[in-house]
Design an enzyme around this catalytic site. Structure first.
Site, PDB file in Angstrom:
ATOM      1  CE  LYS A  13     -18.205 -28.335 -18.870  1.00  0.00           C
ATOM      2  NZ  LYS A  13     -18.108 -28.537 -17.413  1.00  0.00           N
ATOM      3  CD  GLU A  88      -3.566 -28.785 -11.496  1.00  0.00           C
ATOM      4  OE1 GLU A  88      -3.465 -29.966 -11.075  1.00  0.00           O
ATOM      5  OE2 GLU A  88      -4.382 -27.976 -11.046  1.00  0.00           O
ATOM      6  CB  CYS A 122      -4.568 -31.506  -8.331  1.00  0.00           C
ATOM      7  SG  CYS A 122      -6.143 -31.455  -9.203  1.00  0.00           S
ATOM      8  CD  GLU A 221      -5.724 -37.215  -8.047  1.00  0.00           C
ATOM      9  OE1 GLU A 221      -5.370 -36.071  -7.678  1.00  0.00           O
ATOM     10  OE2 GLU A 221      -6.103 -37.459  -9.200  1.00  0.00           O
TER      11      GLU A 221
END
Length: 321
Positions: A13, A88, A122, A221
Site C-alpha cells: 500500500k 521504521e 527519515c 522532526e
C-alpha cells in the site's frame, strides 16, 4: 524484497500522497513474470485502506514506514491479532563533527545528509553538532556549499538539486516550523523562506544557528530542508546532547580518530551510525531504529529473519516410550 525472497506473498500500500509510483512498480513486476497474486497493490487513505490491512486476520505481518504517530496506531491495531510488525518511523538524527575531521568532506556529507530529497528522509541528519574550535569555519563553508550546490527548481531538470516538497500540507508545515524557530529566538544563517514566485512547493534550504536544545526546531522532526547547527566542546557533552531525543534512527560521526569513532558509535543511541558519511546505506546491512524510531530491522540477514517463522519438527524414529 525480503518478504518475496522468503517465499511470502505481499500486499503493498503506497502513501496516499504518492499513489502512482507503486503502479509503475506493478507494471515492472508483471513484466518480470511474477505469477498473479504474489505481489498485490492497494491504493487508498491510511485510515481506511491501511487500517483494513492491519486489522485483517489473514495478514500475518505488517511492515510500515512513516510517522511515529501512525506507527503507534498500527501497533494498537496489530495487537488484536498478535501480528508480527516491523516499524521504521521518525528521526531527528545527529551529525557530530570533531575538529580532527576532514572538514571539506564533512561539509559535503553534512549538506547531502539533510538537503538531499528535499530533506524528506527519515534518517536525515538534521541536527549538526560542530566542535567549537572549527564552528565558525564550518558555518562559512556550509553556507557556501548550499549556494554552490543547492539549486532549487524543476525536479526534471538534471541541474536541480532540490525539487518541491511532496504536498502543500508538508510545504506549509515546514514553513510553519521556520516561523517557530524564529519566534523561539534561533538565527537563520541562510534560507528561511519559500523559493521563487510562490508557484510550486519550493522552500529555500534553511540553516538555523543560536539554537537551544529545548527549541522545537531542534527536537521535532520537520521532514524538510531545514537543519540546526550547534557548537560543542567535549565528546561527553556532544554524545549526551545527541542522545537527548525521543528518536534513534541514524547518526553520523566525522573524525580521523578511529578509536573515537568506534567509542562514539557505541555510545550514541541509534540503529545506524555512519562514520565520515551520511545516508550511506547498503542493502546488505540492517536498517532500522531504536526508541521511537521503530521496531525491527529491514535489509541484510536481519531483514530476512523478519519475514520468516522458526518451526521445530520432532520425529520419533522408533524409540518406544
Amino acid at each position: 524484497m525480503a518478504a518475496l525472497a522468503c517465499g511470502n506473498t505481499v500486499v503493498l500500500k503506497a502513501a496516499e500522497q504518492t499513489p502512482l509510483s507503486i503502479l509503475v512498480l506493478g507494471t515492472l513486476i508483471k513484466k518480470a513474470g511474477f505469477p498473479p497474486g504474489v505481489v498485490n497493490f492497494v491504493n487508498g487513505h491510511g485510515r481506511e485502506a491501511g487500517a483494513a490491512l492491519v486489522s485483517h486476520p489473514l495478514v500475518d505481518k505488517v511492515a510500515f514506514t512513516g510517522s511515529t504517530a501512525t506507527a503507534s496506531q498500527i501497533m494498537k491495531s496489530a495487537a488484536a491479532t498478535l501480528k508480527n510488525i516491523t516499524l521504521e518511523t521518525g528521526g531527528k538524527s545527529p551529525l557530530l563533527v570533531f575538529d580532527d575531521c576532514d572538514i571539506e568532506q564533512a561539509i559535503k556529507w553534512s549538506h547531502f545528509g539533510i538537503m538531499s530529497n528535499q530533506g524528506q528522509i527519515c534518517t536525515a541528519t538534521s541536527r549538526i553538532f560542530v566542535q567549537k574550535s572549527i564552528y565558525e569555519t564550518f558555518l562559512e563553508k556550509f553556507r557556501a556549499q548550499i549556494q554552490e550546490v543547492s539549486k532549487v527548481g524543476d525536479q526534471w531538470d538534471d541541474s536541480t538539486f532540490q525539487g518541491p516538497q511532496v504536498t502543500k500540507a508538508q510545504y506549509d508545515r515546514i514553513l510553519s516550523y521556520i516561523d517557530i524557530g524564529e519566534s523561539e529566538g534561533a538565527t537563520i544563517l541562510t534560507g528561511g523562506k519559500r523559493h521563487g514566485d510562490g508557484k510550486g512547493f519550493y522552500i529555500q534550504p534553511t540553516v538555523f544557528t543560536d539554537v537551544k536544545d529545548s527549541m522545537r526546531v531542534f527536537r521535532e522532526e520537520i521532514f524538510g530542508p531545514v537543519v540546526t547547527i550547534s557548537s560543542f566542546e567535549s565528546e561527553y557533552e556532544v554524545v549526551r546532547r545527541a542522545n537527548d531525543t525521543t528518536y534513534g534512527l541514524g547518526a553520523s560521526v566525522f573524525t580521523k580518530d578511529l578509536e573515537r569513532a568506534h567509542r562514539v558509535a557505541i555510545e550514541i543511541e541509534a540503529g545506524m551510525v555512519w562514520v565520515n558519511s551520511s545516508q550511506d546505506c547498503d542493502f546488505r546491512i540492517p536498517f532500522g531504529g531504536v526508541k521511537q524510531s521503530g521496531i525491527g530491522r529491514e535489509l541484510g540477514e536481519a531483514g530476512l529473519e523478519a519475514y520468516t517463522q522458526t518451526k521445530a519438527v520432532h520425529i520419533n524414529m522408533g524409540n518406544k516410550l
